[in-house]
Enzyme design. Structure first.
Site, PDB file in Angstrom:
ATOM      1  N   GLU A   1     -83.376 -39.604 -17.846  1.00  0.00           N
ATOM      2  CA  GLU A   1     -82.845 -39.075 -19.174  1.00  0.00           C
ATOM      3  C   GLU A   1     -82.662 -37.363 -19.027  1.00  0.00           C
ATOM      4  OE1 GLU A   1     -83.112 -41.210 -21.647  1.00  0.00           O
ATOM      5  OE2 GLU A   1     -82.688 -39.941 -23.347  1.00  0.00           O
TER       6      GLU A   1
ATOM      7  N   GLU B   1     -93.105 -46.707 -21.216  1.00  0.00           N
ATOM      8  CA  GLU B   1     -92.891 -45.360 -20.960  1.00  0.00           C
ATOM      9  C   GLU B   1     -92.472 -44.777 -22.149  1.00  0.00           C
ATOM     10  OE1 GLU B   1     -90.450 -44.812 -17.486  1.00  0.00           O
ATOM     11  OE2 GLU B   1     -90.102 -47.033 -17.486  1.00  0.00           O
TER      12      GLU B   1
ATOM     13  N   LYS C   1     -89.887 -42.985 -24.631  1.00  0.00           N
ATOM     14  CA  LYS C   1     -88.500 -43.362 -24.593  1.00  0.00           C
ATOM     15  C   LYS C   1     -87.916 -41.726 -25.132  1.00  0.00           C
ATOM     16  CE  LYS C   1     -84.673 -45.234 -27.197  1.00  0.00           C
ATOM     17  NZ  LYS C   1     -83.594 -44.772 -26.122  1.00  0.00           N
TER      18      LYS C   1
ATOM     19  N   ARG D   1     -79.099 -40.664 -21.779  1.00  0.00           N
ATOM     20  CA  ARG D   1     -79.110 -41.372 -20.467  1.00  0.00           C
ATOM     21  C   ARG D   1     -78.098 -40.809 -19.482  1.00  0.00           C
ATOM     22  NH1 ARG D   1     -80.654 -46.967 -20.182  1.00  0.00           N
ATOM     23  NH2 ARG D   1     -81.035 -47.529 -18.067  1.00  0.00           N
TER      24      ARG D   1
ATOM     25  N   LYS E   1     -86.704 -51.582 -26.326  1.00  0.00           N
ATOM     26  CA  LYS E   1     -86.945 -50.047 -26.812  1.00  0.00           C
ATOM     27  C   LYS E   1     -87.419 -50.336 -28.559  1.00  0.00           C
ATOM     28  CE  LYS E   1     -82.359 -49.675 -28.531  1.00  0.00           C
ATOM     29  NZ  LYS E   1     -80.894 -49.133 -28.301  1.00  0.00           N
TER      30      LYS E   1
ATOM     31  N   ARG F   1     -73.974 -42.659 -19.615  1.00  0.00           N
ATOM     32  CA  ARG F   1     -74.056 -44.228 -19.481  1.00  0.00           C
ATOM     33  C   ARG F   1     -72.922 -44.746 -19.872  1.00  0.00           C
ATOM     34  NH1 ARG F   1     -77.476 -46.070 -24.672  1.00  0.00           N
ATOM     35  NH2 ARG F   1     -75.750 -47.216 -25.512  1.00  0.00           N
TER      36      ARG F   1
END
Ligand SMILES: [Zn+2]
Ligand SMILES: [Zn+2]
Lengths: 340, 530
Positions: free
Chosen positions: B273, B226, B228, B233, B395, B248
């Site tokens: 996000e 996906e 980023k 977040r 990531k 987060r």
């Protein structure tokens, strides 16, 4: 005939405070013919004088620190023994600062001045306690002459150190402290608190601890940190000069908790500058309350204030009808930055 | 307050994370209820109250100290509360220092006019460390410099391995000071406090940076990819007990994003996000920043910077916990859920088709939109595991070189900026200590400079001339052109043209980059260059 005011016979010269009718300097800053030395800290006891008069312990500690530089002739003077120098009677009384530390009392033609040197008023098992001497002029130190400086009880600070050792038993507690006076007082305080394990020393502290023991101050099991196995230093207390934490020497220590014992630790900004993790407020100088109480106790109508924050103490003294003057003697207080 | 003051005193000088945890654990283990619970609330920022103004402290000092001596003392110490705490004159009193719970309860019910007398009485009964803690607490100036997370890790330490910090996280937002049920549970004296329908936070799953050596271990057939997205977040929690939007780091940011809360007409927990989105297009991070760190939000902000959430994951569908299920199954549930619920202001994070890692690398290199930070790779079979488990999520950030560093010191600038703290020294973690790695004085907007300057002034822990040391809690994303090894620098590395790329107010300081990562990066860069 009225006695002469001390300002007429006790003068500031480039070499320091000079007693004219006795022809001697007190804690002179440069080599002189005759010096009276209050105590063995390096800003007060400098090398190279012809004749040195001091307490027996101060003479012995000067010998340890500077060997032959401790004066060509050395004359010990016991507490309260009067000695005639020129037209002046001189005697020493304890200042309570470090082992051997003295106040210098002088009497000339019925006028009396006392130079405190550095002093404290708290009990210290390693040296004789301060004795107040009534006088016409009291020359006082002023290292901690601001009301923010109020030292907590030293045994409470030692309890904080020992609580930290208990909490971090795998780490070395490295206590930065000055090698003469503070180091030995910390050891004595630790012993009094029941710490009977070995206390490890940086090399800079070894000789003066031995000198204290030779002068009758028992310090228990002391060992050089360089001789320690790494495992010995986990959970141990190591005493070292304040700068040692940043030296290669410190790599032998187990994840050290860097502590520092000094009156400056009272103020957070000062404690942070040294990168200290556990500041301990333990001082060999009088705090604000003790400075003010001492001025009232010696009851001198006039005080001369030296090394420190003269203006605050003079301001406070005026409230009690005591006239204060700043005595600008350059060169003192250098050692006190570390030793205080 | 004696134990609490002693704790604050030690925390203020303790740089190491593990040492901080040990200090906190001892405090919680040895302080009775309800004081320790109030202490916990104060440490985690749940007790943010500023009953007294600095003016009150000045008045108290004026009444009890010599103004000349006070002036000199304040000049020397540099901090009002500390000056008063240190110089407060002894008074004959038989009163014991106040207990923390007593302070909080008394202040809650005190009439304004009674405050000076109450506070003076407490100061008389206390020693300097307690006076300082008290003055900082009542003026809202208590800056402990520890994260709420660290306190929870320390609490978990009391449970002797029976309860993890993440488990505490999952009940935390259903609890209130003085947390007596929480302590009872942790100490094995009571049941787990049932959050019931409370909209509690669930510790998020985090990704590891993709390192070159990881490539060999990756099987494209087992991976989802996906984009980023460059927002923050968030976790959306909607239960019968309420709706919450959490960062987060478990901060409740609901009040700043009312339109998201309004859109959460469902029951469940989602991971996504938070972005500023206009007609489905993601705006640059700077736009989102306009909306962060606000207690309230104006109609104009809502119109100009409309927020939305790009959904990554479904953790709970209603009360059903999907976290043990593999990602592929959760993704299918998320898509079905989205088709069914159609929540406004939300869309699905797109799954990227790819056949090989080379193809993915080309996609990554070709992604030009500023709102894309890089790629996320997730194993299809991975459950949702709190924390940063190895080998499940990666990531894969785009170039340029950036690090997330922690602000350590700030210095006033020159000329036009001489009244601003505009030169920033930042550091990275080595073990659990921050090591300064460089200075930056550019890259931010004027508005960010104003924000940074205020932040520095409000989070100062020490001053040295023009330099202020600050609480180690603000993460700065620092971009730089090159890095080389340097013996002259304490960190062993010198950055070329470092600049502040953005303010990572969403990121806890403990999660800033480590020095070793930078050194690895240097090794790689110089290998390429050489
Ligand atoms: Zn001295
Ligand atoms: Zn001195």
């Amino acid at each position: 005939m009225t006695p002469p005011h001390p300002r007429t016979w006790l003068k500031v010269t480039p070499a320091g405070l000079w007693c004219e009718p006795g022809d001697f300097h007190i804690d002179p800053l440069r080599p002189v013919a005759r010096a009276v030395v209050t105590h063995a800290h390096s800003d007060h006891a400098r090398p190279g004088h012809e004749a040195v008069l001091a307490s027996p312990a101060t003479l012995a500690l000067m010998r340890t620190r500077m060997g032959e530089g401790a004066g060509r002739t050395r004359q010990p003077l016991g507490w309260g023994e009067r000695l005639r120098l020129g037209a002046v009677d001189v005697w020493l009384e304890p200042a309570g600062h470090v082992l051997g530390a003295a106040q210098v009392a002088m009497e000339y033609a019925g006028s009396r001045a006392v130079v405190s040197g550095d002093y404290k008023r708290r009990a210290d098992p390693t040296c004789a306690g301060f004795v107040p001497i009534p006088c016409d002029v009291f020359v006082t130190e002023a290292t901690f002459a601001l009301p923010v400086f109020r030292h907590p009880p030293a045994d409470a600070e030692i309890a904080r150190l020992l609580a930290s050792v208990l909490l971090f038993p795998e780490r070395t507690h490295l206590v930065g402290c000055y090698s003469l006076g503070k180091c030995q007082r910390l050891i004595a305080l630790l012993r009094a608190a029941g710490w009977d394990r070995p206390i490890w020393l940086h090399g800079a502290h070894v000789a003066l601890c031995a000198a204290y023991e030779a002068l009758g101050v028992p310090l228990g099991d002391l060992r050089p940190a360089t001789a320690a196995a790494k495992a010995d230093l986990a959970g141990a207390i190591v005493l070292a000069p304040p700068a040692a934490a940043g030296e290669r020497w410190a790599r032998r220590l187990a994840d050290p908790v860097v502590c520092a014992a000094s009156g400056w630790m009272r103020v957070r900004g000062r404690a942070r500058q040294g990168g200290v993790e556990l500041p301990l407020v333990i001082s060999d100088h009088a705090d604000w309350d003790e400075l003010v109480a001492t001025l009232r106790e010696v009851a001198a109508p006039e005080v001369w204030v030296t090394h420190g924050r003269e203006e605050a103490l003079i301001h406070e003294a005026a409230k009690y009808g005591i006239a204060g003057h700043a005595l600008r003697l350059l060169g003192y207080g250098e050692e006190d930055e570390a030793a205080a | 307050m004696i134990a609490f003051a002693a704790l604050l005193e030690r925390l203020a000088f303790t740089p190491g994370r593990n040492a901080k945890i040990a200090l906190l654990r001892r405090y919680f283990a040895t302080t009775p209820d309800p004081d320790r619970g109030i202490g916990l609330a104060a440490l985690t920022g749940e007790l943010a109250f500023a009953t007294a103004k600095p003016a009150l402290i000045r008045e108290l000092a004026a009444a009890r100290t010599d103004p000349v001596l006070f002036g000199w003392s304040y000049d020397y110490v540099g901090d009002l509360a500390e000056t008063v705490a240190l110089m407060w004159p002894a008074a004959a009193t038989s009163a014991a220092p106040p207990r923390l719970a007593e302070v909080v309860a008394t202040l809650g019910g005190a009439a304004r006019g009674d405050l000076p007398g109450i506070v003076a009485g407490w100061l008389d009964a206390s020693d300097a460390p307690v006076r300082l803690a008290l003055l900082k607490l009542i003026t809202g100036g208590l800056r402990v410099g520890i994260s709420a997370r660290l306190a929870k890790v320390a609490l978990a330490g009391l449970a002797a391995g029976r309860i993890e910090a993440d488990a505490i996280e999952e009940v935390w937002h259903g609890l209130a000071p003085p947390y007596e049920a929480l302590f009872a549970w942790i100490e094995g004296r009571g049941p787990r406090p049932d959050p019931e329908d409370a909209p509690v936070f669930r510790p998020p799953m985090l990704a590891h940076p993709l390192e070159p050596e990881d490539f060999a271990t990756l099987d494209p057939a087992l991976l989802h990819a996906e984009w980023k997205w460059d927002g923050i977040r968030v976790q959306l929690v909607a239960t019968a007990g309420g709706r919450r939007l959490y960062s987060r780091g478990a901060d409740d940011i609901s009040a700043a994003f009312p339109e998201i809360i309004e859109a959460m007409a469902f029951r469940g927990v989602l991971d996504g996000e938070l972005l500023v989105m206009r007609d489905g297009a993601v705006a640059p991070f700077a736009d989102l920043q306009q909306r962060l760190n606000r207690k309230t939000v104006s109609a104009r902000m809502l119109r100009d910077f409309p927020a939305g959430v790009r959904l990554y994951d479904l953790l709970f569908d209603g009360a059903e916990d999907l976290r043990p299920q593999p990602f592929a199954a959760r993704r299918a549930r998320l898509e079905a859920w989205y088709a069914r619920v159609c929540p406004p202001r939300m869309d699905l994070s797109e799954i990227i088709d790819f056949a090989s890692l080379d193809e993915l690398a080309a996609l990554r290199a070709g992604a030009r939109a500023a709102s894309i930070e890089g790629l996320m790779l997730k194993r299809r079979d991975a459950p949702y595991v709190p924390g940063r488990p190895r080998g499940l999520w990666w990531k894969w950030k785009r170039a340029p070189l950036t690090i997330d560093a922690v602000l350590m010191y700030a210095q006033r600038g020159h000329g036009k900026r001489s009244s601003f703290y505009s030169d920033y020294t930042f550091g990275l973690w080595r073990d659990d200590v921050l090591v300064p790695v460089g200075k930056a004085y550019s890259g931010f907007t004027d508005a960010e400079l104003v924000w940074l300057d205020r932040w520095v002034r409000n989070h100062t822990t020490a001053r040295f001339g023009p330099v202020r040391e600050v609480e180690k809690s603000l993460v700065l994303e620092v971009a730089f052109d090159a890095a080389q090894l340097s013996a002259r620098h304490k960190s062993g590395v010198a950055l070329r043209f470092p600049r502040i790329a953005r303010l990572r107010t969403d990121k806890p300081a403990a999660e800033a980059d480590r020095l070793e990562s930078l050194l690895r990066l240097v090794g790689r860069v110089s290998a390429v260059a050489g």
